[in-house]
Design a protein around this motif. Structure first.
Motif, PDB file in Angstrom:
ATOM      1  N   CYS A 111      50.781  29.078  25.099  1.00 45.34           N
ATOM      2  CA  CYS A 111      50.884  28.679  26.507  1.00 45.34           C
ATOM      3  C   CYS A 111      51.117  29.879  27.423  1.00 45.34           C
ATOM      4  O   CYS A 111      50.795  29.823  28.612  1.00 45.34           O
ATOM      5  CB  CYS A 111      52.019  27.666  26.687  1.00 45.34           C
ATOM      6  N   THR A 112      51.697  30.947  26.908  1.00 45.39           N
ATOM      7  CA  THR A 112      51.913  32.139  27.728  1.00 45.39           C
ATOM      8  C   THR A 112      50.718  33.086  27.708  1.00 45.39           C
ATOM      9  O   THR A 112      50.675  34.028  28.500  1.00 45.39           O
ATOM     10  CB  THR A 112      53.162  32.901  27.241  1.00 45.39           C
ATOM     11  N   ALA A 113      49.751  32.840  26.796  1.00 47.69           N
ATOM     12  CA  ALA A 113      48.611  33.763  26.690  1.00 47.69           C
ATOM     13  C   ALA A 113      47.794  33.843  27.970  1.00 47.69           C
ATOM     14  O   ALA A 113      47.374  34.941  28.363  1.00 47.69           O
ATOM     15  CB  ALA A 113      47.729  33.348  25.506  1.00 47.69           C
ATOM     16  N   PRO A 114      47.508  32.724  28.688  1.00 46.33           N
ATOM     17  CA  PRO A 114      46.741  32.865  29.937  1.00 46.33           C
ATOM     18  C   PRO A 114      47.430  33.735  30.975  1.00 46.33           C
ATOM     19  O   PRO A 114      46.758  34.401  31.762  1.00 46.33           O
ATOM     20  CB  PRO A 114      46.608  31.413  30.426  1.00 46.33           C
ATOM     21  N   LEU A 115      48.773  33.769  30.982  1.00 51.61           N
ATOM     22  CA  LEU A 115      49.488  34.612  31.940  1.00 51.61           C
ATOM     23  C   LEU A 115      49.335  36.080  31.585  1.00 51.61           C
ATOM     24  O   LEU A 115      49.131  36.930  32.461  1.00 51.61           O
ATOM     25  CB  LEU A 115      50.967  34.217  31.993  1.00 51.61           C
ATOM     26  N   HIS A 116      49.447  36.401  30.288  1.00 46.06           N
ATOM     27  CA  HIS A 116      49.248  37.802  29.876  1.00 46.06           C
ATOM     28  C   HIS A 116      47.793  38.229  30.069  1.00 46.06           C
ATOM     29  O   HIS A 116      47.521  39.405  30.349  1.00 46.06           O
ATOM     30  CB  HIS A 116      49.648  37.971  28.407  1.00 46.06           C
ATOM     31  N   ASP A 117      46.870  37.276  29.918  1.00 44.33           N
ATOM     32  CA  ASP A 117      45.455  37.592  30.071  1.00 44.33           C
ATOM     33  C   ASP A 117      45.133  37.996  31.512  1.00 44.33           C
ATOM     34  O   ASP A 117      44.190  38.745  31.752  1.00 44.33           O
ATOM     35  CB  ASP A 117      44.624  36.384  29.649  1.00 44.33           C
ATOM     36  N   LEU A 118      45.919  37.493  32.472  1.00 48.49           N
ATOM     37  CA  LEU A 118      45.685  37.872  33.873  1.00 48.49           C
ATOM     38  C   LEU A 118      45.897  39.371  34.065  1.00 48.49           C
ATOM     39  O   LEU A 118      45.095  40.044  34.732  1.00 48.49           O
ATOM     40  CB  LEU A 118      46.619  37.085  34.786  1.00 48.49           C
ATOM     41  N   LYS A 139      42.834  42.099  35.091  1.00 49.16           N
ATOM     42  CA  LYS A 139      42.843  42.503  36.496  1.00 49.16           C
ATOM     43  C   LYS A 139      42.077  43.807  36.723  1.00 49.16           C
ATOM     44  O   LYS A 139      41.654  44.087  37.843  1.00 49.16           O
ATOM     45  CB  LYS A 139      44.272  42.644  37.001  1.00 49.16           C
ATOM     46  N   ALA A 140      41.874  44.588  35.643  1.00 52.03           N
ATOM     47  CA  ALA A 140      41.091  45.823  35.786  1.00 52.03           C
ATOM     48  C   ALA A 140      39.618  45.526  36.035  1.00 52.03           C
ATOM     49  O   ALA A 140      38.871  46.389  36.512  1.00 52.03           O
ATOM     50  CB  ALA A 140      41.244  46.692  34.534  1.00 52.03           C
ATOM     51  N   ASN A 141      39.161  44.295  35.717  1.00 49.18           N
ATOM     52  CA  ASN A 141      37.753  43.943  35.935  1.00 49.18           C
ATOM     53  C   ASN A 141      37.453  43.604  37.385  1.00 49.18           C
ATOM     54  O   ASN A 141      36.285  43.472  37.755  1.00 49.18           O
ATOM     55  CB  ASN A 141      37.378  42.744  35.056  1.00 49.18           C
ATOM     56  N   LEU A 142      38.477  43.411  38.209  1.00 50.13           N
ATOM     57  CA  LEU A 142      38.249  43.107  39.617  1.00 50.13           C
ATOM     58  C   LEU A 142      37.705  44.327  40.339  1.00 50.13           C
ATOM     59  O   LEU A 142      38.062  45.477  40.028  1.00 50.13           O
ATOM     60  CB  LEU A 142      39.546  42.642  40.276  1.00 50.13           C
ATOM     61  N   ALA A 143      36.854  44.065  41.322  1.00 53.92           N
ATOM     62  CA  ALA A 143      36.271  45.156  42.110  1.00 53.92           C
ATOM     63  C   ALA A 143      37.338  45.698  43.056  1.00 53.92           C
ATOM     64  O   ALA A 143      37.638  45.097  44.079  1.00 53.92           O
ATOM     65  CB  ALA A 143      35.060  44.653  42.878  1.00 53.92           C
ATOM     66  N   GLY A 144      37.939  46.820  42.700  1.00 56.45           N
ATOM     67  CA  GLY A 144      38.994  47.403  43.524  1.00 56.45           C
ATOM     68  C   GLY A 144      40.171  47.836  42.657  1.00 56.45           C
ATOM     69  O   GLY A 144      40.177  47.663  41.431  1.00 56.45           O
ATOM     70  N   GLU A 145      41.170  48.403  43.289  1.00 58.00           N
ATOM     71  CA  GLU A 145      42.350  48.886  42.583  1.00 58.00           C
ATOM     72  C   GLU A 145      43.429  47.815  42.657  1.00 58.00           C
ATOM     73  O   GLU A 145      44.130  47.658  43.657  1.00 58.00           O
ATOM     74  CB  GLU A 145      42.845  50.198  43.227  1.00 58.00           C
ATOM     75  N   TYR A 146      43.571  47.042  41.562  1.00 55.58           N
ATOM     76  CA  TYR A 146      44.524  45.945  41.533  1.00 55.58           C
ATOM     77  C   TYR A 146      45.591  46.128  40.455  1.00 55.58           C
ATOM     78  O   TYR A 146      46.299  45.191  40.119  1.00 55.58           O
ATOM     79  CB  TYR A 146      43.795  44.622  41.283  1.00 55.58           C
ATOM     80  N   THR A 147      45.688  47.334  39.883  1.00 57.15           N
ATOM     81  CA  THR A 147      46.678  47.555  38.834  1.00 57.15           C
ATOM     82  C   THR A 147      48.100  47.501  39.364  1.00 57.15           C
ATOM     83  O   THR A 147      49.040  47.338  38.595  1.00 57.15           O
ATOM     84  CB  THR A 147      46.433  48.916  38.165  1.00 57.15           C
ATOM     85  N   VAL A 148      48.288  47.626  40.668  1.00 60.49           N
ATOM     86  CA  VAL A 148      49.628  47.616  41.237  1.00 60.49           C
ATOM     87  C   VAL A 148      50.242  46.220  41.217  1.00 60.49           C
ATOM     88  O   VAL A 148      51.461  46.057  41.286  1.00 60.49           O
ATOM     89  CB  VAL A 148      49.581  48.170  42.679  1.00 60.49           C
ATOM     90  N   TYR A 149      49.408  45.178  41.087  1.00 58.85           N
ATOM     91  CA  TYR A 149      49.905  43.805  41.138  1.00 58.85           C
ATOM     92  C   TYR A 149      50.317  43.332  39.745  1.00 58.85           C
ATOM     93  O   TYR A 149      49.608  43.572  38.749  1.00 58.85           O
ATOM     94  CB  TYR A 149      48.832  42.868  41.696  1.00 58.85           C
ATOM     95  N   ALA A 154      46.047  36.139  45.341  1.00 59.19           N
ATOM     96  CA  ALA A 154      46.684  34.822  45.184  1.00 59.19           C
ATOM     97  C   ALA A 154      45.670  33.772  44.752  1.00 59.19           C
ATOM     98  O   ALA A 154      45.933  32.963  43.840  1.00 59.19           O
ATOM     99  CB  ALA A 154      47.361  34.413  46.491  1.00 59.19           C
ATOM    100  N   ARG A 155      44.498  33.765  45.373  1.00 53.73           N
ATOM    101  CA  ARG A 155      43.483  32.775  44.993  1.00 53.73           C
ATOM    102  C   ARG A 155      42.939  33.053  43.591  1.00 53.73           C
ATOM    103  O   ARG A 155      42.640  32.110  42.834  1.00 53.73           O
ATOM    104  CB  ARG A 155      42.348  32.778  46.012  1.00 53.73           C
ATOM    105  N   TRP A 156      42.794  34.316  43.221  1.00 59.55           N
ATOM    106  CA  TRP A 156      42.285  34.655  41.894  1.00 59.55           C
ATOM    107  C   TRP A 156      43.237  34.182  40.807  1.00 59.55           C
ATOM    108  O   TRP A 156      42.814  33.618  39.790  1.00 59.55           O
ATOM    109  CB  TRP A 156      42.063  36.155  41.806  1.00 59.55           C
TER     110      TRP A 156
END
Length: 514
Positions: free
Chosen positions: A39-46, A50-60, A112-114
């Protein structure tokens, strides 16, 4: 120097054979922990994706945002409705903005939406998650099992629109347990809460109070699903034993929680009043914690009040749904007779004309087709995978292992022919069922049962189907109110006869159809 007692000790003997698998109880505990980890795997998968998103999102920190989203939805959904999608996004924005305050607001909203869409698992067909884990069966064999679960569901609202509701698995992720009994977990959480308040540990007491509130929400969710299943089909829910026992236990649970929570509320207010007498920083923090606890326990009391009202309305709702579903008029619809409406009119036609009919039928009769790829990654893999070389004549077909089906029919072909001869009344006047049974009993001891079965079936003859299929005669049976006088059968003494159908009209209909 060794002690005298040490000479009596012998090293443990290790068995040469393999250690057997542990018992079912120990293996069930392991399965619970594996499901909790899943049940916690989808949270860790986020955070991993997040590196696959177009942009620098590692800070989140995506897992933190996901837990906040589950928390907000759980506390904002009501008994009948859920949480609004846009309101949850708006309340997540401060949490996301605090992690990267220099980033633009549009980026915060996208994060937030992602996160929310991935918790719903929008990209999958059934919008659920699946994990594979292994257990040992009763025979000691290792078996792999699939665990399907959801964290957030989109449910329709009674007034229109779509709402968000958290599942039991999502609530268990928050409180740190899985498949825990709701009642025992609620009692344990509130006893822990009372002990922490009496000891003045209000920071820990606030966490325990939030866990108790999650358990209250989960208890109400169980009742809501039961009532929804009752509205759909009252026979699908065990209202004879399981649901009445659950309602009785829930009412006792609510009564105990009322007394418990009022006592807790009194202790919190006393702690808050004692903190108001002092003015240092420590007592100010103590007072703030006490005020927050008052709000949480008040919300628990409100939810228990709502749960109690729903429990009291469950019995009348069951009786109303039972009356509505039992006495509702059956749905009337015209079935499709493939032979009479499609096959029989189409077979005499030329191929050119018949193809237009069959093409139109199969184009609208096969239904929707699920696309092979529902995600961009699947589509790319499908397009880049080289085609598999095939044999010229195709793959070799395996030889089927055919097993003759045993003939378990009660009546033989000879008995069926005898019964049909008795019921062949085309050139005779209609006869009473009692006379047919007496004549059949003189031929064969089992033959009256087959004659009675065919006569009862003829009480509601399929005239339309026989007409479309080109039948020239049809067996019918009519009840005129005369009771049946027979040593083996009871009921009505039916009048059985044979009706001739309009062969000329059937031929004209086929000509018009062609």
């Amino acid at each position: 120097m060794t002690s005298p007692a040490s000479t009596d000790l012998a090293p443990p003997q290790l068995s040469a054979g393999p250690r057997p698998a542990q018992g079912p109880a120990a293996d069930e505990g392991l399965a619970r922990r594996l499901r909790a980890l899943a049940c916690t795997a989808p949270l860790h998968d986020l955070d991993a994706r997040k590196a696959n998103l177009a942009g620098e999102y590692t800070v989140y920190a995506m897992a933190e945002v996901a837990l906040s989203a589950i928390d907000l939805i759980t506390l904002n959904m009501d008994f009948d409705t859920g949480a609004d999608h846009e309101q949850i996004v708006a309340r997540l924005l401060p949490r996301v903005a605090a992690q990267a305050p220099t980033r633009p607001a549009a980026e915060h909203e996208r994060v937030a939406r992602w996160v929310l869409e991935n918790l719903i698992n929008v990209g999958s067909v059934d919008r659920g998650f699946r994990a594979v884990y292994g257990t040992f069966g009763t025979d000691g064999v290792y078996v792999r099992r699939d665990y399907d679960f959801k964290l957030i569901e989109e449910v329709p609202g009674y007034g229109g629109g779509v709402y968000l509701r958290t599942t039991d698995e999502a609530v268990n992720v928050l409180v740190g347990a899985l498949d825990t009994d709701v009642t025992s977990a609620q009692i344990a959480a509130e006893v822990k809460l009372e002990v922490l308040i009496n000891r003045g540990r209000l920071a820990d007491a606030q966490l325990a109070a939030e866990q108790a509130r999650y358990r209250t929400v989960q208890y109400a969710e169980t009742l809501r699903k039961t009532l929804e299943a009752t509205r759909r089909n009252v026979r699908a829910v065990d209202w004879l034993n399981s649901v009445p026992d659950m309602i009785a236990e829930a009412l006792d649970h609510v009564a105990d929680r009322y007394r418990h929570e009022n006592a807790i509320l009194t202790n919190i207010r006393r702690a808050r009043d004692e903190a108001e007498a002092a003015s240092d920083a420590k007592t100010a923090e103590h007072k703030r914690r006490a005020a927050e606890l008052v709000d949480i326990v008040k919300d628990c009391i409100r939810r228990h009040t709502q749960l109690q009202s729903r429990l009291l309305d469950a019995g009348p709702l069951f009786r109303a749904e039972q009356d509505r579903q039992a006495f509702a008029a059956p749905t009337t619809y015209t079935g499709l007779d493939l032979y009479g409406q499609l096959v029989a009119p189409t077979l005499p036609l030329p191929v050119e004309q018949a193809a237009r009919v069959t093409d139109a039928f199969f184009a609208k009769g096969t239904g929707l087709r699920t696309p092979a790829s529902v995600r961009l990654g699947d589509l790319v893999d499908l397009l880049l995978t080289p085609p598999v070389e095939r044999e010229h004549l195709g793959a070799e077909m395996p030889e089927p292992d055919l097993i003759a089906t045993p003939d378990d029919s009660r009546f033989s072909e000879e008995q069926l022919a005898s019964a049909l001869r008795l019921l062949d009344l085309e050139h005779d006047a209609p006869r009473r069922l009692s006379g047919l049974l007496a004549e059949a009993r003189g031929l064969d001891a089992d033959l009256p049962y087959l004659v009675a079965l065919l006569a009862v079936h003829a009480a509601s003859p399929p005239v339309g189907t026989a007409y479309r299929q080109g039948e020239e005669r049809l067996l019918f049976a009519v009840d005129d109110g005369t009771p049946l006088d027979d040593p083996e059968f009871g009921g009505a003494d039916l009048i059985v006869g044979t009706a001739l159908l309009d062969a000329v009209g059937m031929a004209a209909d086929r000509t018009e159809a062609s």
